[in-house]
Design a protein around this motif. Structure first.
Motif, PDB file in Angstrom:
ATOM      1  N   LEU A 172       2.914  -2.538   3.433  1.00  0.00           N
ATOM      2  CA  LEU A 172       3.965  -2.065   4.329  1.00  0.00           C
ATOM      3  C   LEU A 172       4.744  -0.919   3.690  1.00  0.00           C
ATOM      4  CD1 LEU A 172       5.309  -5.377   5.902  1.00  0.00           C
ATOM      5  CD2 LEU A 172       3.574  -3.807   6.779  1.00  0.00           C
ATOM      6  N   ASP A 173       5.466  -0.196   4.525  1.00  0.00           N
ATOM      7  CA  ASP A 173       6.123   1.029   4.079  1.00  0.00           C
ATOM      8  C   ASP A 173       7.155   0.788   2.988  1.00  0.00           C
ATOM      9  OD1 ASP A 173       4.605   2.434   5.854  1.00  0.00           O
ATOM     10  OD2 ASP A 173       6.148   2.538   7.420  1.00  0.00           O
ATOM     11  N   PHE A 174       7.928  -0.294   3.107  1.00  0.00           N
ATOM     12  CA  PHE A 174       9.004  -0.473   2.128  1.00  0.00           C
ATOM     13  C   PHE A 174       8.446  -0.787   0.749  1.00  0.00           C
ATOM     14  CE2 PHE A 174       8.208  -4.820   3.270  1.00  0.00           C
ATOM     15  CZ  PHE A 174       8.622  -5.595   2.201  1.00  0.00           C
ATOM     16  N   VAL A 175       7.277  -1.444   0.679  1.00  0.00           N
ATOM     17  CA  VAL A 175       6.640  -1.690  -0.613  1.00  0.00           C
ATOM     18  C   VAL A 175       6.056  -0.386  -1.165  1.00  0.00           C
ATOM     19  CG1 VAL A 175       4.813  -2.951  -1.808  1.00  0.00           C
ATOM     20  CG2 VAL A 175       6.131  -4.079  -0.004  1.00  0.00           C
ATOM     21  N   THR A 176       5.425   0.384  -0.294  1.00  0.00           N
ATOM     22  CA  THR A 176       4.877   1.679  -0.714  1.00  0.00           C
ATOM     23  C   THR A 176       5.982   2.608  -1.218  1.00  0.00           C
ATOM     24  OG1 THR A 176       3.132   1.453   0.946  1.00  0.00           O
ATOM     25  CG2 THR A 176       3.487   3.647   0.022  1.00  0.00           C
ATOM     26  N   ALA A 177       7.142   2.557  -0.573  1.00  0.00           N
ATOM     27  CA  ALA A 177       8.259   3.407  -0.987  1.00  0.00           C
ATOM     28  C   ALA A 177       8.729   3.047  -2.389  1.00  0.00           C
ATOM     29  CB  ALA A 177       9.406   3.275   0.014  1.00  0.00           C
ATOM     30  N   VAL A 178       8.845   1.764  -2.670  1.00  0.00           N
ATOM     31  CA  VAL A 178       9.269   1.341  -4.014  1.00  0.00           C
ATOM     32  C   VAL A 178       8.238   1.768  -5.046  1.00  0.00           C
ATOM     33  CG1 VAL A 178       9.813  -0.648  -5.456  1.00  0.00           C
ATOM     34  CG2 VAL A 178      10.561  -0.612  -3.087  1.00  0.00           C
ATOM     35  N   ARG A 179       6.957   1.655  -4.713  1.00  0.00           N
ATOM     36  CA  ARG A 179       5.907   2.070  -5.650  1.00  0.00           C
ATOM     37  C   ARG A 179       5.968   3.575  -5.891  1.00  0.00           C
ATOM     38  NH1 ARG A 179       1.953   0.094  -3.087  1.00  0.00           N
ATOM     39  NH2 ARG A 179       1.611  -1.823  -4.278  1.00  0.00           N
ATOM     40  N   SER A 180       6.244   4.341  -4.839  1.00  0.00           N
ATOM     41  CA  SER A 180       6.293   5.802  -4.986  1.00  0.00           C
ATOM     42  C   SER A 180       7.473   6.255  -5.834  1.00  0.00           C
ATOM     43  CB  SER A 180       6.363   6.465  -3.607  1.00  0.00           C
ATOM     44  OG  SER A 180       7.583   6.160  -2.951  1.00  0.00           O
ATOM     45  N   PHE A 181       8.531   5.440  -5.896  1.00  0.00           N
ATOM     46  CA  PHE A 181       9.689   5.762  -6.732  1.00  0.00           C
ATOM     47  C   PHE A 181       9.514   5.285  -8.163  1.00  0.00           C
ATOM     48  CE2 PHE A 181      12.008   6.292  -2.666  1.00  0.00           C
ATOM     49  CZ  PHE A 181      12.631   7.491  -2.935  1.00  0.00           C
ATOM     50  N   SER A 184       7.585  -0.723 -11.117  1.00  0.00           N
ATOM     51  CA  SER A 184       6.462  -1.368 -11.789  1.00  0.00           C
ATOM     52  C   SER A 184       5.908  -2.495 -10.919  1.00  0.00           C
ATOM     53  CB  SER A 184       6.916  -1.939 -13.141  1.00  0.00           C
ATOM     54  OG  SER A 184       7.875  -2.969 -12.938  1.00  0.00           O
ATOM     55  N   SER A 185       4.728  -2.966 -11.276  1.00  0.00           N
ATOM     56  CA  SER A 185       4.111  -4.046 -10.511  1.00  0.00           C
ATOM     57  C   SER A 185       4.973  -5.307 -10.544  1.00  0.00           C
ATOM     58  CB  SER A 185       2.716  -4.351 -11.069  1.00  0.00           C
ATOM     59  OG  SER A 185       1.864  -3.234 -10.927  1.00  0.00           O
ATOM     60  N   GLY A 186       5.513  -5.606 -11.730  1.00  0.00           N
ATOM     61  CA  GLY A 186       6.376  -6.787 -11.836  1.00  0.00           C
ATOM     62  C   GLY A 186       7.625  -6.654 -10.997  1.00  0.00           C
ATOM     63  N   TYR A 187       8.220  -5.467 -10.999  1.00  0.00           N
ATOM     64  CA  TYR A 187       9.425  -5.240 -10.199  1.00  0.00           C
ATOM     65  C   TYR A 187       9.122  -5.382  -8.722  1.00  0.00           C
ATOM     66  CZ  TYR A 187      13.601  -3.002  -8.329  1.00  0.00           C
ATOM     67  OH  TYR A 187      14.759  -2.753  -7.633  1.00  0.00           O
ATOM     68  N   PHE A 190       8.402  -9.274  -7.877  1.00  0.00           N
ATOM     69  CA  PHE A 190       9.485 -10.249  -7.975  1.00  0.00           C
ATOM     70  C   PHE A 190      10.813  -9.774  -7.380  1.00  0.00           C
ATOM     71  CE2 PHE A 190       6.513 -11.547 -11.299  1.00  0.00           C
ATOM     72  CZ  PHE A 190       6.413 -12.901 -11.039  1.00  0.00           C
ATOM     73  N   LYS A 191      10.999  -8.462  -7.253  1.00  0.00           N
ATOM     74  CA  LYS A 191      12.251  -7.943  -6.727  1.00  0.00           C
ATOM     75  C   LYS A 191      12.139  -7.427  -5.293  1.00  0.00           C
ATOM     76  CE  LYS A 191      14.891  -8.420 -10.421  1.00  0.00           C
ATOM     77  NZ  LYS A 191      16.117  -9.253 -10.422  1.00  0.00           N
ATOM     78  N   THR A 192      10.930  -7.045  -4.892  1.00  0.00           N
ATOM     79  CA  THR A 192      10.761  -6.471  -3.559  1.00  0.00           C
ATOM     80  C   THR A 192      10.007  -7.411  -2.625  1.00  0.00           C
ATOM     81  OG1 THR A 192      10.702  -4.251  -4.539  1.00  0.00           O
ATOM     82  CG2 THR A 192       9.911  -4.478  -2.279  1.00  0.00           C
ATOM     83  N   VAL A 193       8.874  -7.930  -3.095  1.00  0.00           N
ATOM     84  CA  VAL A 193       8.048  -8.776  -2.231  1.00  0.00           C
ATOM     85  C   VAL A 193       8.580 -10.212  -2.168  1.00  0.00           C
ATOM     86  CG1 VAL A 193       5.744  -9.738  -1.891  1.00  0.00           C
ATOM     87  CG2 VAL A 193       6.002  -7.363  -2.620  1.00  0.00           C
TER      88      VAL A 193
END
Length: 293
Positions: A172-181, A184-187, A190-193
């Motif tokens: 989803l877009d909000f996960v992709t946005a966090v990855r683009s910024f 990290s995978s852990g963040y 545990f912090k987004t998903v």
């Protein structure tokens, strides 16, 4: 954290407004209070008085006495401690192990998903009660062993639920946005998903609590659970069945409390599922809100 607290309070108010879940919450609250305040009762759950053995319910002994003259009501109250501690510990073990497994498997996919899910499939292939009995045979008969055995048996349910939810969210877009910024995978896990999959996990906590209490009672009934003289609802059922004719209250009353406790958890779980589905379908801002970093 503030949003999470508001969401929890909103869900609590929703459950309290529904008759079924309200009755279940009231009964569980009474059981928890009784278990916490059991030390205030006038009887010792372990003290024997053979002269008072198998006395019927009376003003002094509301649930009667057992074959050793112990007050059954006191033992039911202390048995609630055993069941609730086992349920809480089992749920904690299952969630703390199962949820990270599901997060990693669903987020990374590939060989990690294949290996972790095959391990989960192995646990699922074993009947829960037989697996718990095997673990108790290895660890020894104790409350800790029963707690660990029930907790390990509950790991697959949390892992599968977490994995399924992550698979639906990771693109989803909000996960992709966090990855683009640069998250990290852990963040991201545990912090987004994780905050966005709490709803089904909350339901599973309630469901597994009822399963854990039932499984602990079943193990005690089969003679491999919490060892006597520690009060246990399953142990009282196991012993009380030998006195069904002369003292039917011995098994019936603890069995009734066990049944009502499990029924309360199940009712709360069903109402919680309906409530969360309704909030999600209605597009409530408190349910499945995309939590930003």
């Amino acid at each position: 954290m503030r949003d999470g607290l508001a969401f929890a309070l909103s869900v609590g108010r929703g459950l309290a407004a529904r008759p079924g879940s309200a009755l279940g919450l009231a009964f569980l609250a009474a059981v928890i209070v009784a278990a916490a305040c059991g030390g205030l009762l006038p009887f010792d759950p372990l003290a024997q008085n053979l002269a008072e053995a198998l006395k019927p319910p009376s003003a002094a002994n509301w649930f009667g006495t057992d074959e050793l003259g112990r007050d059954i009501m006191t033992r039911v109250v202390f048995g609630a401690r055993t069941s609730l501690i086992t349920a809480a510990g089992a749920v904690a073990i299952a969630a703390l192990v199962g949820v990270p497994i599901g997060l990693v498997a669903g987020f990374f996919g590939g060989w990690r998903d294949a290996v972790l899910m095959r391990l989960i499939d192995v646990l699922l292939a074993l009947p829960g009660i037989l697996f718990a009995m095997a673990m108790i045979a290895v660890l020894g008969r104790s409350q800790t062993a029963a707690l660990v055995a029930v907790g390990v048996a509950g790991i697959p349910s949390f892992a599968r639920i977490a994995r399924a939810q992550v698979l639906s969210l990771r693109a989803l877009d909000f996960v992709t946005a966090v990855r683009s910024f640069g998250g990290s995978s852990g963040y991201i896990m545990f912090k987004t998903v994780l905050p966005n999959i709490m709803s089904p996990l909350m339901v599973q906590v309630v469901v597994l609590s009822s399963v854990a209490i039932l499984l602990e009672a079943a193990l005690a009934f089969l003679g491999v659970g919490v060892p006597p003289p520690t009060p246990s609802w399953g142990e009282m059922l196991r012993t009380g069945k030998s006195y069904l004719y002369e003292a039917p209250y011995y098994a019936v009353l603890p069995g009734l409390i066990l049944t009502l406790t499990i029924l309360s958890f199940d009712t709360i779980g069903k109402e919680l599922t309906r409530l969360l589905e309704h909030r999600q379908g209605a597009g409530s801002p408190g349910e499945m809100e995309r939590v930003r970093p």
